[in-house]
Design a protein around this motif. Sequence first.
Motif, PDB file in Angstrom:
ATOM      1  N   LEU A 141      10.873  -0.400  -4.309  1.00 49.10           N
ATOM      2  CA  LEU A 141       9.623  -0.434  -3.560  1.00 49.10           C
ATOM      3  C   LEU A 141       8.530   0.225  -4.392  1.00 49.10           C
ATOM      4  N   LEU A 142       7.284  -0.141  -4.087  1.00 47.93           N
ATOM      5  CA  LEU A 142       6.157   0.504  -4.747  1.00 47.93           C
ATOM      6  C   LEU A 142       5.969   1.874  -4.095  1.00 47.93           C
ATOM      7  N   ILE A 143       5.970   2.922  -4.876  1.00 46.70           N
ATOM      8  CA  ILE A 143       5.792   4.279  -4.367  1.00 46.70           C
ATOM      9  C   ILE A 143       4.467   4.831  -4.846  1.00 46.70           C
ATOM     10  N   ALA A 144       3.631   5.247  -3.910  1.00 50.00           N
ATOM     11  CA  ALA A 144       2.356   5.873  -4.234  1.00 50.00           C
ATOM     12  C   ALA A 144       2.490   7.370  -3.987  1.00 50.00           C
ATOM     13  N   GLU A 145       1.926   8.165  -4.867  1.00 53.69           N
ATOM     14  CA  GLU A 145       2.056   9.613  -4.734  1.00 53.69           C
ATOM     15  C   GLU A 145       1.521  10.097  -3.392  1.00 53.69           C
ATOM     16  N   GLU A 146       0.449   9.469  -2.916  1.00 52.35           N
ATOM     17  CA  GLU A 146      -0.189   9.905  -1.668  1.00 52.35           C
ATOM     18  C   GLU A 146       0.525   9.398  -0.416  1.00 52.35           C
ATOM     19  N   TYR A 147       1.103   8.190  -0.481  1.00 51.92           N
ATOM     20  CA  TYR A 147       1.665   7.557   0.717  1.00 51.92           C
ATOM     21  C   TYR A 147       3.182   7.358   0.668  1.00 51.92           C
ATOM     22  N   GLY A 148       3.809   7.623  -0.462  1.00 55.94           N
ATOM     23  CA  GLY A 148       5.206   7.244  -0.596  1.00 55.94           C
ATOM     24  C   GLY A 148       5.314   5.736  -0.533  1.00 55.94           C
ATOM     25  N   CYS A 149       6.271   5.240   0.237  1.00 55.54           N
ATOM     26  CA  CYS A 149       6.428   3.778   0.408  1.00 55.54           C
ATOM     27  C   CYS A 149       5.856   3.321   1.747  1.00 55.54           C
ATOM     28  N   ALA A 150       5.094   4.174   2.396  1.00 55.47           N
ATOM     29  CA  ALA A 150       4.681   3.932   3.779  1.00 55.47           C
ATOM     30  C   ALA A 150       3.461   3.024   3.909  1.00 55.47           C
ATOM     31  N   PHE A 151       3.570   1.832   3.382  1.00 53.54           N
ATOM     32  CA  PHE A 151       2.456   0.885   3.530  1.00 53.54           C
ATOM     33  C   PHE A 151       2.958  -0.538   3.346  1.00 53.54           C
ATOM     34  N   CYS A 152       2.173  -1.461   3.870  1.00 50.22           N
ATOM     35  CA  CYS A 152       2.398  -2.887   3.677  1.00 50.22           C
ATOM     36  C   CYS A 152       1.224  -3.425   2.879  1.00 50.22           C
ATOM     37  N   MET A 153       1.459  -4.427   2.056  1.00 48.45           N
ATOM     38  CA  MET A 153       0.367  -4.925   1.233  1.00 48.45           C
ATOM     39  C   MET A 153       0.462  -6.427   1.025  1.00 48.45           C
ATOM     40  N   CYS A 154      -0.696  -7.001   0.708  1.00 47.41           N
ATOM     41  CA  CYS A 154      -0.788  -8.403   0.366  1.00 47.41           C
ATOM     42  C   CYS A 154      -1.917  -8.534  -0.654  1.00 47.41           C
ATOM     43  N   THR A 155      -1.978  -9.668  -1.330  1.00 48.61           N
ATOM     44  CA  THR A 155      -2.967  -9.826  -2.397  1.00 48.61           C
ATOM     45  C   THR A 155      -3.685 -11.170  -2.313  1.00 48.61           C
ATOM     46  N   VAL A 156      -4.865 -11.183  -2.938  1.00 51.03           N
ATOM     47  CA  VAL A 156      -5.673 -12.392  -3.039  1.00 51.03           C
ATOM     48  C   VAL A 156      -6.053 -12.577  -4.501  1.00 51.03           C
ATOM     49  N   LEU A 157      -5.920 -13.779  -5.011  1.00 51.58           N
ATOM     50  CA  LEU A 157      -6.339 -14.096  -6.364  1.00 51.58           C
ATOM     51  C   LEU A 157      -7.663 -14.850  -6.289  1.00 51.58           C
ATOM     52  N   THR A 158      -8.594 -14.532  -7.191  1.00 48.31           N
ATOM     53  CA  THR A 158      -9.918 -15.148  -7.103  1.00 48.31           C
ATOM     54  C   THR A 158     -10.612 -15.208  -8.458  1.00 48.31           C
ATOM     55  N   ASN A 159     -11.624 -16.038  -8.535  1.00 50.68           N
ATOM     56  CA  ASN A 159     -12.477 -16.075  -9.724  1.00 50.68           C
ATOM     57  C   ASN A 159     -13.829 -15.420  -9.450  1.00 50.68           C
ATOM     58  N   ALA A 160     -13.969 -14.798  -8.269  1.00 51.87           N
ATOM     59  CA  ALA A 160     -15.211 -14.091  -7.932  1.00 51.87           C
ATOM     60  C   ALA A 160     -15.385 -12.882  -8.847  1.00 51.87           C
ATOM     61  N   SER A 161     -16.622 -12.574  -9.175  1.00 50.10           N
ATOM     62  CA  SER A 161     -16.922 -11.434 -10.053  1.00 50.10           C
ATOM     63  C   SER A 161     -16.890 -10.146  -9.240  1.00 50.10           C
ATOM     64  N   LEU A 162     -15.893  -9.304  -9.506  1.00 49.06           N
ATOM     65  CA  LEU A 162     -15.723  -8.057  -8.764  1.00 49.06           C
ATOM     66  C   LEU A 162     -15.511  -6.912  -9.752  1.00 49.06           C
ATOM     67  N   SER A 163     -15.867  -5.705  -9.356  1.00 51.87           N
ATOM     68  CA  SER A 163     -15.594  -4.540 -10.196  1.00 51.87           C
ATOM     69  C   SER A 163     -14.090  -4.345 -10.257  1.00 51.87           C
ATOM     70  N   ILE A 164     -13.608  -3.880 -11.409  1.00 51.42           N
ATOM     71  CA  ILE A 164     -12.180  -3.818 -11.674  1.00 51.42           C
ATOM     72  C   ILE A 164     -11.663  -2.380 -11.672  1.00 51.42           C
ATOM     73  N   GLU A 165     -10.403  -2.196 -11.211  1.00 51.36           N
ATOM     74  CA  GLU A 165      -9.810  -0.868 -11.128  1.00 51.36           C
ATOM     75  C   GLU A 165      -8.511  -0.743 -11.930  1.00 51.36           C
ATOM     76  N   ASN A 166      -8.352  -1.570 -12.977  1.00 55.42           N
ATOM     77  CA  ASN A 166      -7.129  -1.451 -13.774  1.00 55.42           C
ATOM     78  C   ASN A 166      -6.972  -0.042 -14.337  1.00 55.42           C
ATOM     79  N   LYS A 167      -5.767   0.473 -14.266  1.00 51.86           N
ATOM     80  CA  LYS A 167      -5.491   1.806 -14.776  1.00 51.86           C
ATOM     81  C   LYS A 167      -4.171   1.790 -15.541  1.00 51.86           C
ATOM     82  N   LYS A 168      -3.891   2.886 -16.195  1.00 53.12           N
ATOM     83  CA  LYS A 168      -2.653   2.996 -16.957  1.00 53.12           C
ATOM     84  C   LYS A 168      -1.457   2.892 -16.021  1.00 53.12           C
ATOM     85  N   VAL A 169      -0.441   2.183 -16.477  1.00 51.87           N
ATOM     86  CA  VAL A 169       0.779   2.031 -15.676  1.00 51.87           C
ATOM     87  C   VAL A 169       1.435   3.398 -15.478  1.00 51.87           C
TER      88      VAL A 169
END
Length: 219
Positions: free
Chosen positions: A128-156
């Motif tokens: 499972l994806l584990i976040a330091e703040e939430y542990g595994c306590a969340f559900c998620m979904c994603t959207v793929l797009t070609n819209a111009s949006l600010s990016i939040e890529n970070k180090k793995v």
Amino acid sequence: MVNELISEINFRGANFVKTVDISRLPEKENMGYDTAILIGILLSPEFILGLSKETIAVPSEFWEKEHRAQELAEWVADFIVGKGYKAFAQSDGNLINGYFEEATKTSVLPHKKIAILSGLGWIGKNNLLIAEEYGCAFCMCTVLTNASLSIENKKVIMPKCGGCTVCKDICPVNVIHGTTWEPNMNRDLIVDVYHCKCCLKCLVHCPWTQNYMKSNITL
């Protein structure tokens, strides 16, 4: 459009939203889109507590929020398309149309991979994806797009599970192998998804999930 979109997603129940540059991924994965939007909805600390103590028998909140995250992703895709861009919501209903391999139970571009690229967290020994703040306590979904949006890529973020084997030890059907994730690792080395019963014990008993629960509930 960006501020309007983020505000509306939050208003509709999302607890976090992240945008990720996926343009450098193989086209087979990004499907020709440049950006991914990750939408997350937190599980309540009361739900985590109840499932931990087994006072909740059916994890209905989890499935409800899984469904809600997918509904939100579909709404976001429709919103973006309405603005003149292309978008694809990676909901279960859409992924079955050639984007999910039933035999191996894998999608072309998993939500977890997008979450890793966003810096949200790491893959735990429970797969499972584990976040330091939430542990595994969340559900998620994603959207793929070609819209111009600010990016939040970070180090793995590499796994912070250390020597912990709580998820492996508590699994009632012994499908968790206790393996520490590494980039490009075959998922089957971590967990046997084909025999998983989705009881969520590995989710709620993860120490990071328990930390989230204890920080947000009065015991």
